[in-house]
Design an enzyme around this catalytic site. Structure first.
Site, PDB file in Angstrom:
ATOM      1  N   ASP A  62     -51.211 -29.283   6.908  1.00 22.77           N
ATOM      2  CA  ASP A  62     -51.774 -28.033   6.348  1.00 22.77           C
ATOM      3  C   ASP A  62     -51.135 -27.411   4.930  1.00 22.77           C
ATOM      4  OD1 ASP A  62     -49.194 -27.444   7.215  1.00 22.77           O
ATOM      5  OD2 ASP A  62     -49.878 -26.107   8.880  1.00 22.77           O
ATOM      6  N   GLU A  64     -47.733 -26.814   4.713  1.00 20.07           N
ATOM      7  CA  GLU A  64     -46.314 -26.269   5.165  1.00 20.07           C
ATOM      8  C   GLU A  64     -45.403 -27.507   4.870  1.00 20.07           C
ATOM      9  OE1 GLU A  64     -46.262 -24.751   8.941  1.00 20.07           O
ATOM     10  OE2 GLU A  64     -47.870 -23.296   8.375  1.00 20.07           O
ATOM     11  N   ARG A 121     -36.045 -16.054 -16.953  1.00 19.86           N
ATOM     12  CA  ARG A 121     -36.545 -15.440 -18.394  1.00 19.86           C
ATOM     13  C   ARG A 121     -37.364 -14.206 -17.992  1.00 19.86           C
ATOM     14  NH1 ARG A 121     -39.961 -19.704 -21.783  1.00 19.86           N
ATOM     15  NH2 ARG A 121     -40.642 -20.492 -19.469  1.00 19.86           N
ATOM     16  N   GLN A 122     -37.793 -14.056 -16.519  1.00 19.60           N
ATOM     17  CA  GLN A 122     -38.322 -12.632 -16.261  1.00 19.60           C
ATOM     18  C   GLN A 122     -37.198 -11.682 -15.681  1.00 19.60           C
ATOM     19  OE1 GLN A 122     -41.805 -13.227 -13.689  1.00 19.60           O
ATOM     20  NE2 GLN A 122     -42.162 -15.196 -14.240  1.00 19.60           N
ATOM     21  N   ASP A 194     -34.308 -17.494 -32.321  1.00 14.06           N
ATOM     22  CA  ASP A 194     -34.672 -16.121 -32.223  1.00 14.06           C
ATOM     23  C   ASP A 194     -33.349 -15.432 -32.068  1.00 14.06           C
ATOM     24  OD1 ASP A 194     -33.719 -16.273 -29.714  1.00 14.06           O
ATOM     25  OD2 ASP A 194     -35.733 -16.747 -28.701  1.00 14.06           O
ATOM     26  N   LYS A 217     -38.344 -14.301 -34.484  1.00 12.40           N
ATOM     27  CA  LYS A 217     -39.579 -14.839 -33.974  1.00 12.40           C
ATOM     28  C   LYS A 217     -40.158 -13.774 -33.233  1.00 12.40           C
ATOM     29  CE  LYS A 217     -39.142 -16.369 -29.322  1.00 12.40           C
ATOM     30  NZ  LYS A 217     -38.752 -17.215 -28.284  1.00 12.40           N
ATOM     31  N   ASP A 243     -30.981 -23.655 -28.560  1.00 13.08           N
ATOM     32  CA  ASP A 243     -31.699 -22.694 -27.428  1.00 13.08           C
ATOM     33  C   ASP A 243     -31.082 -23.142 -25.988  1.00 13.08           C
ATOM     34  OD1 ASP A 243     -33.162 -20.782 -26.659  1.00 13.08           O
ATOM     35  OD2 ASP A 243     -35.100 -21.586 -27.863  1.00 13.08           O
ATOM     36  N   GLY A 250     -43.054 -24.241 -28.277  1.00 16.95           N
ATOM     37  CA  GLY A 250     -43.662 -23.425 -29.353  1.00 16.95           C
ATOM     38  C   GLY A 250     -42.609 -22.580 -30.044  1.00 16.95           C
ATOM     39  N   THR A 251     -41.393 -22.409 -29.419  1.00 17.50           N
ATOM     40  CA  THR A 251     -40.225 -21.558 -30.264  1.00 17.50           C
ATOM     41  C   THR A 251     -39.809 -22.304 -31.265  1.00 17.50           C
ATOM     42  OG1 THR A 251     -39.940 -20.186 -28.124  1.00 17.50           O
ATOM     43  CG2 THR A 251     -37.955 -20.464 -29.729  1.00 17.50           C
TER      44      THR A 251
HETATM   45  C1  R5P Z   1     -36.442 -17.577 -25.273  1.00 18.93           C
HETATM   46  O1  R5P Z   1     -35.878 -16.526 -25.373  1.00 18.93           O
HETATM   47  C2  R5P Z   1     -35.606 -18.667 -24.762  1.00 18.93           C
HETATM   48  O2  R5P Z   1     -34.452 -18.821 -25.145  1.00 18.93           O
HETATM   49  C3  R5P Z   1     -36.634 -20.008 -25.410  1.00 18.93           C
HETATM   50  O3  R5P Z   1     -36.451 -19.852 -26.890  1.00 18.93           O
HETATM   51  C4  R5P Z   1     -38.048 -20.000 -24.906  1.00 18.93           C
HETATM   52  O4  R5P Z   1     -37.912 -19.644 -23.497  1.00 18.93           O
HETATM   53  C5  R5P Z   1     -38.542 -21.401 -25.132  1.00 18.93           C
HETATM   54  O5  R5P Z   1     -39.869 -21.511 -24.486  1.00 18.93           O
HETATM   55  P1  R5P Z   1     -40.879 -22.183 -25.432  1.00 18.93           P
HETATM   56  O6  R5P Z   1     -40.550 -23.482 -25.474  1.00 18.93           O
HETATM   57  O7  R5P Z   1     -42.101 -22.047 -24.419  1.00 18.93           O
HETATM   58  O8  R5P Z   1     -41.318 -21.689 -26.780  1.00 18.93           O
END
Ligand code: R5P
Length: 339
Positions: A62, A64, A121-122, A194, A217, A243, A250-251
């Site tokens: 199910d 779980e 990140r949230q 960023d 960014k 990072d 994307g960043t």
């Molecule tokens: C953002 O503030 C983080 O430090 C990373 O730059 C970001 O979360 C990377 O996410 P993505 O690879 O989707 O751009």
């Protein structure tokens, strides 16, 4: 002394030895793995000279999840390895279930090793109507009644405050910087993709003795990022972009484009602690024509990409934390390790 006395003494010496061995084994930290990253749990165990303890995790028809830990965990100091890899929600629930099972068999103390805590990140709400995801995820982990959480390079250090128990925040930056050192050129500049990552870039720049540049960014959506400007000298220079994590790529793609527009050299190294590499991130990074990607193994490996890969193991860092925590050595030693 007659033969019976000699045999009697030998038997009691053997029993003493056996008891001492059992006590030593029981005092040693026990390593348990969830299903998120068993290879990392094994590597931590190997560093400590400990096998993984039995922990059966299954999915009922199910949907779980059911968990069964070894009853011999009673009285033990247990460390559960479970990064919040995808499927994130399931792995968080699994972590709480394993912890509950350990408490119920009478483990003396349970610590969560969550080298990647993804919801970090949230840590704030960007738009009205959104939840505070990091707080919710920390509360869910907290259901496991862990004595403490060990994690590596949180996206935002303030997330520590969302947990109701002490957090040992380790840093993989010195390990990653060491791995990058051999790829440095005389003109290399450390780049933050960023503004939020400026502090991290300064930490790498300090380790590597290089100047810093910052890409400004703006995030247009989950996958879409636009680089607006670059502060610092990049023309003709090789770049090390740093990072905390790479999710969609994307960043990094936007940062590389901005650097190239400003005449940066072809050699681009990308360094990040957490290789989330979601969906087609490896394609995105290949398209950006980066030279190499240097990451740790806080998450299960995702191979591929038209660039060189350098993997930096975090097991020694985690095992070191386990050793100190199991021996109740001062948190200051852990903090020093994190610097
Ligand atoms: C953002 O503030 C983080 O430090 C990373 O730059 C970001 O979360 C990377 O996410 P993505 O690879 O989707 O751009």
């Amino acid at each position: 002394m007659n033969v019976e006395e000699i045999v009697g003494r030998a038997v009691s010496a053997l029993r003493d030895g056996e008891q001492r061995l059992r006590r030593a084994l029981e005092a040693a930290p026990a390593i348990v793995s969830g299903r998120a990253h068993e290879a990392l749990a094994k590597a931590v165990g190997l560093e400590l000279g400990r096998p993984l303890e039995a922990c059966a995790i299954e999915r009922f028809p199910d949907g779980e999840t059911t968990v069964r830990v070894d009853e011999h965990m009673r009285g033990r100091d247990v460390f559960v390895v479970q990064p919040t890899a995808a499927p994130v929600g399931e792995n968080i629930l699994e972590l709480a279930l394993v912890a509950d099972a350990l408490h119920r068999v009478g483990a003396a103390r349970v610590t969560a090793l969550v080298p990647y805590f993804g919801f970090a990140r949230q840590e704030r709400r960007v738009h009205p109507g959104e939840p505070l995801g990091a707080r919710v995820a920390a509360d869910l982990v907290g259901c496991g009644r862990f004595a403490r959480i060990v994690t590596v390079d949180l996206h935002a250090p303030a997330v520590e405050g969302f947990f109701g128990v002490p957090v040992e925040h380790l840093s993989a930056v010195p390990l990653l910087a060491e791995a990058v050192r051999q790829h440095l050129r005389r003109d290399t500049v450390v780049v933050s993709p960023d503004l939020g990552g400026a502090k991290l870039a300064r930490a790498y720049a300090h380790e590597l003795g290089r100047p810093v540049a910052i890409v400004h960014k703006t995030r247009l959506g989950g996958r879409h990022v636009e680089a607006l400007d670059v502060t610092g000298e990049v023309k003709g220079r090789s770049c090390v972009i740093v990072d905390d994590m790479i999710a969609t790529g994307g960043t990094i793609e936007a940062a590389v484009a901005a650097l190239r527009e400003r005449g940066a050299g072809d050699d681009v190294t990308v360094v990040a602690t957490h290789a989330v590499l979601a969906s087609n991130a490896l394609e995105v990074l290949s398209r950006a024509r980066i030279t190499r990607l240097v990451t740790t193994d806080t998450l299960p490996a995702r191979e591929g990409g038209a660039f060189e890969r350098v993997h930096v193991p975090v097991a020694p860092l985690l095992a070191d934390a386990v050793r100190r925590l199991a021996a109740d050595r001062p948190a200051a030693e852990l903090a020093a390790a994190a610097r």
